[in-house]
Design a protein around this motif. Sequence first.
Motif, PDB file in Angstrom:
ATOM      1  N   GLU A  54       0.921  -1.397   0.355  1.00  0.00           N
ATOM      2  CA  GLU A  54      -0.063  -0.132   0.429  1.00  0.00           C
ATOM      3  C   GLU A  54       1.123   1.317   0.002  1.00  0.00           C
ATOM      4  O   GLU A  54       0.653   2.500  -0.915  1.00  0.00           O
ATOM      5  CB  GLU A  54      -1.311  -0.150   1.340  1.00  0.00           C
ATOM      6  CG  GLU A  54      -2.054  -0.688   0.906  1.00  0.00           C
ATOM      7  CD  GLU A  54      -2.667  -1.046   2.313  1.00  0.00           C
ATOM      8  OE1 GLU A  54      -2.240  -0.585   3.945  1.00  0.00           O
ATOM      9  OE2 GLU A  54      -4.117  -1.857   2.280  1.00  0.00           O
ATOM     10  N   GLN A  55       1.463   1.820   0.862  1.00  0.00           N
ATOM     11  CA  GLN A  55       3.111   2.293   1.106  1.00  0.00           C
ATOM     12  C   GLN A  55       2.940   2.607  -0.603  1.00  0.00           C
ATOM     13  O   GLN A  55       4.072   3.757  -0.921  1.00  0.00           O
ATOM     14  CB  GLN A  55       4.107   2.151   1.994  1.00  0.00           C
ATOM     15  CG  GLN A  55       3.374   2.528   2.815  1.00  0.00           C
ATOM     16  CD  GLN A  55       4.027   1.840   4.190  1.00  0.00           C
ATOM     17  OE1 GLN A  55       5.089   1.858   3.955  1.00  0.00           O
ATOM     18  NE2 GLN A  55       3.920   2.355   5.776  1.00  0.00           N
ATOM     19  N   LEU A  56       3.672   1.309  -0.946  1.00  0.00           N
ATOM     20  CA  LEU A  56       4.743   1.533  -2.219  1.00  0.00           C
ATOM     21  C   LEU A  56       3.953   2.191  -3.469  1.00  0.00           C
ATOM     22  O   LEU A  56       4.423   3.082  -4.098  1.00  0.00           O
ATOM     23  CB  LEU A  56       4.952   0.319  -2.608  1.00  0.00           C
ATOM     24  CG  LEU A  56       5.723   0.307  -4.108  1.00  0.00           C
ATOM     25  CD1 LEU A  56       6.338   0.646  -4.757  1.00  0.00           C
ATOM     26  CD2 LEU A  56       5.362  -1.466  -5.148  1.00  0.00           C
ATOM     27  N   LEU A  57       2.504   1.794  -3.225  1.00  0.00           N
ATOM     28  CA  LEU A  57       1.660   2.015  -4.133  1.00  0.00           C
ATOM     29  C   LEU A  57       0.893   3.748  -4.599  1.00  0.00           C
ATOM     30  O   LEU A  57       0.462   5.000  -5.396  1.00  0.00           O
ATOM     31  CB  LEU A  57      -0.128   1.940  -4.954  1.00  0.00           C
ATOM     32  CG  LEU A  57       0.396  -0.133  -5.332  1.00  0.00           C
ATOM     33  CD1 LEU A  57      -1.225  -0.499  -5.028  1.00  0.00           C
ATOM     34  CD2 LEU A  57       0.263  -0.421  -6.363  1.00  0.00           C
ATOM     35  N   SER A  58       1.306   4.033  -2.543  1.00  0.00           N
ATOM     36  CA  SER A  58       1.299   5.670  -2.660  1.00  0.00           C
ATOM     37  C   SER A  58       1.909   6.120  -3.223  1.00  0.00           C
ATOM     38  O   SER A  58       2.486   7.651  -3.247  1.00  0.00           O
ATOM     39  CB  SER A  58       0.558   5.906  -1.154  1.00  0.00           C
ATOM     40  OG  SER A  58       1.558   5.675   0.100  1.00  0.00           O
ATOM     41  N   GLN A  59       3.097   6.122  -2.597  1.00  0.00           N
ATOM     42  CA  GLN A  59       4.182   7.434  -3.675  1.00  0.00           C
ATOM     43  C   GLN A  59       5.320   6.289  -4.907  1.00  0.00           C
ATOM     44  O   GLN A  59       5.430   7.253  -5.193  1.00  0.00           O
ATOM     45  CB  GLN A  59       5.856   5.824  -2.540  1.00  0.00           C
ATOM     46  CG  GLN A  59       5.366   6.636  -1.159  1.00  0.00           C
ATOM     47  CD  GLN A  59       6.897   5.564  -0.149  1.00  0.00           C
ATOM     48  OE1 GLN A  59       7.609   5.119  -0.857  1.00  0.00           O
ATOM     49  NE2 GLN A  59       7.017   5.820   0.588  1.00  0.00           N
ATOM     50  N   ARG A  60       4.037   6.036  -5.868  1.00  0.00           N
ATOM     51  CA  ARG A  60       4.600   6.110  -7.069  1.00  0.00           C
ATOM     52  C   ARG A  60       4.183   6.638  -7.735  1.00  0.00           C
ATOM     53  O   ARG A  60       3.587   8.275  -7.535  1.00  0.00           O
ATOM     54  CB  ARG A  60       3.583   5.380  -7.690  1.00  0.00           C
ATOM     55  CG  ARG A  60       2.105   4.792  -7.797  1.00  0.00           C
ATOM     56  CD  ARG A  60       1.207   3.746  -8.400  1.00  0.00           C
ATOM     57  NE  ARG A  60      -0.388   3.956  -8.408  1.00  0.00           N
ATOM     58  CZ  ARG A  60      -0.755   4.859  -8.498  1.00  0.00           C
ATOM     59  NH1 ARG A  60      -0.347   5.648  -9.803  1.00  0.00           N
ATOM     60  NH2 ARG A  60      -2.530   4.965  -8.454  1.00  0.00           N
ATOM     61  N   THR A  61       4.893   7.078  -8.531  1.00  0.00           N
ATOM     62  CA  THR A  61       5.175   9.002  -9.526  1.00  0.00           C
ATOM     63  C   THR A  61       4.763   8.407 -10.929  1.00  0.00           C
ATOM     64  O   THR A  61       4.569   9.588 -11.836  1.00  0.00           O
ATOM     65  CB  THR A  61       6.484   9.113  -9.347  1.00  0.00           C
ATOM     66  OG1 THR A  61       7.621   8.339  -9.832  1.00  0.00           O
ATOM     67  CG2 THR A  61       7.049   9.633  -8.505  1.00  0.00           C
ATOM     68  N   LEU A  62       4.243   7.358 -11.227  1.00  0.00           N
ATOM     69  CA  LEU A  62       3.653   7.365 -12.363  1.00  0.00           C
ATOM     70  C   LEU A  62       2.447   6.259 -12.465  1.00  0.00           C
ATOM     71  O   LEU A  62       2.877   5.238 -11.588  1.00  0.00           O
ATOM     72  CB  LEU A  62       4.454   6.390 -13.950  1.00  0.00           C
ATOM     73  CG  LEU A  62       6.435   6.875 -13.969  1.00  0.00           C
ATOM     74  CD1 LEU A  62       7.048   6.117 -14.510  1.00  0.00           C
ATOM     75  CD2 LEU A  62       5.680   8.038 -14.717  1.00  0.00           C
ATOM     76  N   PRO A  63       1.358   6.105 -13.573  1.00  0.00           N
ATOM     77  CA  PRO A  63       0.792   5.159 -13.358  1.00  0.00           C
ATOM     78  C   PRO A  63       1.217   3.397 -13.604  1.00  0.00           C
ATOM     79  O   PRO A  63       2.573   3.379 -14.271  1.00  0.00           O
ATOM     80  CB  PRO A  63      -0.012   5.511 -15.159  1.00  0.00           C
ATOM     81  CG  PRO A  63       0.110   6.150 -15.245  1.00  0.00           C
ATOM     82  CD  PRO A  63       1.975   6.955 -15.044  1.00  0.00           C
ATOM     83  N   ALA A  64       1.243   3.184 -12.866  1.00  0.00           N
ATOM     84  CA  ALA A  64       1.279   1.377 -12.840  1.00  0.00           C
ATOM     85  C   ALA A  64       0.221  -0.155 -12.689  1.00  0.00           C
ATOM     86  O   ALA A  64      -0.768   0.237 -12.731  1.00  0.00           O
ATOM     87  CB  ALA A  64       2.168   1.162 -11.580  1.00  0.00           C
ATOM     88  N   ILE A  65       1.151  -1.259 -14.018  1.00  0.00           N
ATOM     89  CA  ILE A  65       0.184  -2.171 -13.295  1.00  0.00           C
ATOM     90  C   ILE A  65       1.309  -3.185 -12.989  1.00  0.00           C
ATOM     91  O   ILE A  65       2.314  -3.069 -12.844  1.00  0.00           O
ATOM     92  CB  ILE A  65       0.148  -2.919 -15.393  1.00  0.00           C
ATOM     93  CG1 ILE A  65       0.145  -1.716 -16.265  1.00  0.00           C
ATOM     94  CG2 ILE A  65      -0.032  -4.254 -14.841  1.00  0.00           C
ATOM     95  CD1 ILE A  65       0.733  -1.803 -17.663  1.00  0.00           C
ATOM     96  N   VAL A  66       0.424  -3.379 -11.496  1.00  0.00           N
ATOM     97  CA  VAL A  66       0.948  -4.602 -11.119  1.00  0.00           C
ATOM     98  C   VAL A  66       0.704  -6.171 -11.389  1.00  0.00           C
ATOM     99  O   VAL A  66      -0.168  -6.621 -11.619  1.00  0.00           O
ATOM    100  CB  VAL A  66       0.275  -4.484  -9.570  1.00  0.00           C
ATOM    101  CG1 VAL A  66       0.360  -4.700  -8.291  1.00  0.00           C
ATOM    102  CG2 VAL A  66       0.069  -2.691  -8.410  1.00  0.00           C
ATOM    103  N   SER A  67       1.642  -6.600 -11.264  1.00  0.00           N
ATOM    104  CA  SER A  67       1.781  -7.873 -11.362  1.00  0.00           C
ATOM    105  C   SER A  67       2.283  -8.659  -9.988  1.00  0.00           C
ATOM    106  O   SER A  67       3.085  -8.039  -9.588  1.00  0.00           O
ATOM    107  CB  SER A  67       2.100  -8.805 -12.383  1.00  0.00           C
ATOM    108  OG  SER A  67       3.557  -8.064 -12.465  1.00  0.00           O
ATOM    109  N   PHE A  68       2.141  -9.902  -9.577  1.00  0.00           N
ATOM    110  CA  PHE A  68       2.746 -11.134  -8.915  1.00  0.00           C
ATOM    111  C   PHE A  68       2.783 -12.483  -9.271  1.00  0.00           C
ATOM    112  O   PHE A  68       0.929 -12.815  -9.504  1.00  0.00           O
ATOM    113  CB  PHE A  68       1.127 -10.440  -7.157  1.00  0.00           C
ATOM    114  CG  PHE A  68       2.090 -11.248  -6.939  1.00  0.00           C
ATOM    115  CD1 PHE A  68       3.142 -11.318  -5.488  1.00  0.00           C
ATOM    116  CD2 PHE A  68       2.130 -13.249  -6.292  1.00  0.00           C
ATOM    117  CE1 PHE A  68       3.281 -12.019  -4.490  1.00  0.00           C
ATOM    118  CE2 PHE A  68       2.393 -13.732  -5.397  1.00  0.00           C
ATOM    119  CZ  PHE A  68       3.841 -13.210  -4.886  1.00  0.00           C
ATOM    120  N   ARG A  69       3.492 -13.059 -10.064  1.00  0.00           N
ATOM    121  CA  ARG A  69       3.149 -14.181 -10.755  1.00  0.00           C
ATOM    122  C   ARG A  69       3.334 -15.420  -9.933  1.00  0.00           C
ATOM    123  O   ARG A  69       4.042 -16.121  -8.743  1.00  0.00           O
ATOM    124  CB  ARG A  69       4.253 -14.197 -11.655  1.00  0.00           C
ATOM    125  CG  ARG A  69       4.595 -13.344 -12.612  1.00  0.00           C
ATOM    126  CD  ARG A  69       5.298 -13.308 -13.884  1.00  0.00           C
ATOM    127  NE  ARG A  69       6.332 -12.674 -13.396  1.00  0.00           N
ATOM    128  CZ  ARG A  69       7.889 -12.358 -13.585  1.00  0.00           C
ATOM    129  NH1 ARG A  69       8.358 -13.653 -14.108  1.00  0.00           N
ATOM    130  NH2 ARG A  69       8.925 -11.697 -13.261  1.00  0.00           N
TER     131      ARG A  69
END
Length: 69
Positions: A54-69
């Motif tokens: 959650e912290q990572l997503l709140s600190q992002r500076t670009l739009p993101a695709i999140v993946s977990f394989r």
Amino acid sequence: MVMARKSDLLVCTTLECETKEEMVASMEKAKEEGADLVELHLDSMSFSHISEVEQLLSQRTLPAIVSFR
């Protein structure tokens, strides 16, 4: 034949880092180098609690695709 203009293209880069701090730093570097969005490979990260994600997503500076394989 229609050629795509630069404004029609988005550049996405994949980030694979072990920590949240490395991921944020890599995202900043990708932004500086011209990426429009990033793919965050969460399976490469070692995190102990979902709050780190959650912290990572709140600190992002670009739009993101999140993946977990």
